[in-house]
Scaffold this active site. Structure first.
Site, PDB file in Angstrom:
ATOM      1  N   SER A   1       0.794  -1.229   0.000  1.00 25.27           N
ATOM      2  CA  SER A   1       0.000   0.000   0.000  1.00 25.27           C
ATOM      3  C   SER A   1       0.825   1.276   0.000  1.00 25.27           C
ATOM      4  CB  SER A   1      -0.947   0.001   1.199  1.00 25.27           C
ATOM      5  OG  SER A   1      -0.236  -0.199   2.400  1.00 25.27           O
TER       6      SER A   1
ATOM      7  N   HIS B   1      -5.340  -3.363  -3.146  1.00 21.58           N
ATOM      8  CA  HIS B   1      -4.941  -2.415  -4.196  1.00 21.58           C
ATOM      9  C   HIS B   1      -4.827  -3.057  -5.579  1.00 21.58           C
ATOM     10  CE1 HIS B   1      -4.278   0.645  -1.147  1.00 21.58           C
ATOM     11  NE2 HIS B   1      -3.769  -0.327  -0.418  1.00 21.58           N
TER      12      HIS B   1
ATOM     13  N   LYS C   1     -11.659   0.973  -2.534  1.00 19.87           N
ATOM     14  CA  LYS C   1     -10.588   1.612  -3.320  1.00 19.87           C
ATOM     15  C   LYS C   1     -11.044   1.641  -4.780  1.00 19.87           C
ATOM     16  CE  LYS C   1      -7.630  -0.086   0.358  1.00 19.87           C
ATOM     17  NZ  LYS C   1      -7.652   1.049   1.268  1.00 19.87           N
TER      18      LYS C   1
HETATM   19  C1  LIG Z   1      -3.298  -3.391   1.918  1.00 22.60           C
HETATM   20  C2  LIG Z   1      -4.515  -2.991   2.677  1.00 22.60           C
HETATM   21  N1  LIG Z   1      -5.228  -3.941   3.309  1.00 22.60           N
HETATM   22  C3  LIG Z   1      -6.329  -3.642   3.995  1.00 22.60           C
HETATM   23  C4  LIG Z   1      -6.783  -2.354   4.092  1.00 22.60           C
HETATM   24  C5  LIG Z   1      -8.005  -2.076   4.916  1.00 22.60           C
HETATM   25  O1  LIG Z   1      -9.120  -1.971   4.102  1.00 22.60           O
HETATM   26  P1  LIG Z   1     -10.337  -1.054   4.557  1.00 22.60           P
HETATM   27  O2  LIG Z   1      -9.940   0.354   4.307  1.00 22.60           O
HETATM   28  O3  LIG Z   1     -11.490  -1.508   3.735  1.00 22.60           O
HETATM   29  O4  LIG Z   1     -10.542  -1.330   6.022  1.00 22.60           O
HETATM   30  C6  LIG Z   1      -6.085  -1.327   3.436  1.00 22.60           C
HETATM   31  C7  LIG Z   1      -6.481   0.100   3.442  1.00 22.60           C
HETATM   32  O5  LIG Z   1      -7.086   0.690   4.179  1.00 22.60           O
HETATM   33  C8  LIG Z   1      -4.924  -1.652   2.729  1.00 22.60           C
HETATM   34  O6  LIG Z   1      -4.196  -0.704   2.118  1.00 22.60           O
END
Ligand SMILES: Cc1ncc(COP(=O)(O)O)c(C=O)c1O
Length: 395
Positions: free
Chosen positions: A182, A210, A240
């Protein structure tokens, strides 16, 4: 010292340093042109990679579903909150991005909860979770909640992982990785990780927050890598590229049943509203058919890399990313904040990312590209970067 005074002392210490966090407030829908704390800016700050977060088709789907289903699920999935749109979205996901033959799916209100749920369903005290050092925090938190042992391996280093697998006894092994990292935008070597999962009889949990919607013709990183295995547990988020909110886990039906039976983050929380499930289903329909939108994103990524790669005198190195996440590593937190401020003065919104979100000494600008950016937005950002760097040198 009273509890409040104690907390205030900790907050004062945080405010005095470069790691203080502040929330900016957008007075506009998510998109390229936003108003942030009263300032009109061109945004490179969201994960809305396909520009769908305020798409009129999704707004119409959400509004129709709100009329049909109301606004609240009213209960957890196991009580009475599981409604037809949730079940429909599970079926759609299992068909859209199955990591193995005969896959099933389950949905969560957020990706954070979904990762906790996977690790609680598969792991326990006799489990070791082998995690890439650059994984998103929620995979690590899932290991904690499952009371599993967390063993981290060097970023994207399959040899380091192999050595750890060989030297760590465990009844259950789980390899956990972001598919697209991320804060770096680079991709995990999924084929090599799956080979190790086969060799050591481990699960491979792939966080595709992502990648879904973007890679593999929109079907995500597992599809892009051409992999299929009942060991793969794929977590895809809806907040996203899909332009909505929530997340799904797509995996062998036994994994999905284990989540429903055992995962406290699934069981003890209210279901996301059915209107959201219907909106995500509409988004999947768009994403499935809209190859030109992905092509536009790819063109924007290439344009950004070529414009920023040749900025005269720039100390900023482009990373190895070919995805929409393009970090510009500055190093020092204060310097990253100063560059972000300077871009903002020139009309561009590019947040600085600092430790502990990234390793110390690697504070950066996280440039996030979208299919909705126009050529002029990207060229404008490159020019603003050049001007900011020149101003910094002259100071
Ligand atoms: C790699 C990754 N996994 C999980 C999440 C968590 O997802 P959510 O925002 O839907 O809680 C995110 C971002 O927030 C992320 O970048």
């Amino acid at each position: 010292m009273s509890v409040v005074a104690d907390l205030d002392a900790r907050l004062a210490a945080r405010r005095a340093g470069p790691l203080v966090r502040r929330r900016a407030t957008l007075a506009t829908p998510q998109g390229v042109h936003v108003v942030v704390d009263g300032e009109a800016l061109v945004s490179f700050a969201s994960n809305d990679y396909l520009g769908l977060a305020a798409d009129p088709r999704l707004v119409a789907a959400a509004s129709a579903a709100a009329h049909a289903w109301g606004t609240g699920a009213g209960a957890s999935h196991l009580l009475s909150g599981h409604q037809s749109p949730h079940a429909g979205l599970e079926r759609a996901l299992a068909t859209f991005c199955p990591p193995c033959a005969g896959a099933a799916a389950v949905t969560f209100a957020t990706g954070y909860l979904a990762n906790l749920g996977i690790l609680c369903a598969l792991g326990d005290r006799d489990t070791v979770v082998f995690a890439d050092r650059f994984n998103h925090a929620c995979l690590n938190d899932g290991a904690l909640l499952a009371r599993a042992r967390l063993v981290r391996y060097a970023h994207n280093d399959a040899d380091a992982l192999a050595a750890r697998l060989a030297s760590t006894p465990a009844r259950t092994r789980i390899i956990a990785t972001d598919a697209v990292f991320s804060m770096d935008g680079d991709e995990a070597p999924l084929a090599a990780l799956l080979a190790l999962a086969d060799e050591y009889d481990a699960w491979l949990v792939v966080d595709d927050a992502h990648g879904i919607g973007v890679l593999g013709d929109g079907r995500g990183s597992v599809a892009a890598a051409g992999l299929a295995s009942p060991r793969i547990v794929s977590m895809v988020t809806f907040g996203k590229a899909l332009g909505a909110a929530g997340a799904g886990v797509v995996a062998h039906p036994s994994v999905i049943d284990a989540i429903v039976q055992f995962a406290r983050p699934y069981i003890y929380t209210t279901a996301a509203p059915a209107m959201l499930a219907a909106t995500v289903a509409a988004s999947l329909d768009i994403v499935r058919d809209d190859a030109p939108r992905r092509a536009r994103l790819a063109a924007n990524i290439a344009r950004f890399r070529s414009a920023v790669g040749c900025l005269p005198g720039s100390p900023l190195a482009l990373g190895a990313s070919r995805t929409a996440i393009q970090p510009l590593v500055v190093g020092d937190s204060d310097a990253a904040l100063a560059l972000s401020r300077s871009l903002r003065e020139r009309g561009f919104y590019v947040p600085a990312i600092r430790p502990p979100t990234v390793p110390s000494g690697t504070a950066r600008l996280r440039v996030s590209l979208s299919a909705a950016h126009a050529d002029a937005d990207i060229d404008g950002l490159a020019a603003a970067l050049a001007a900011s760097i020149a101003a910094e040198r002259a100071a």
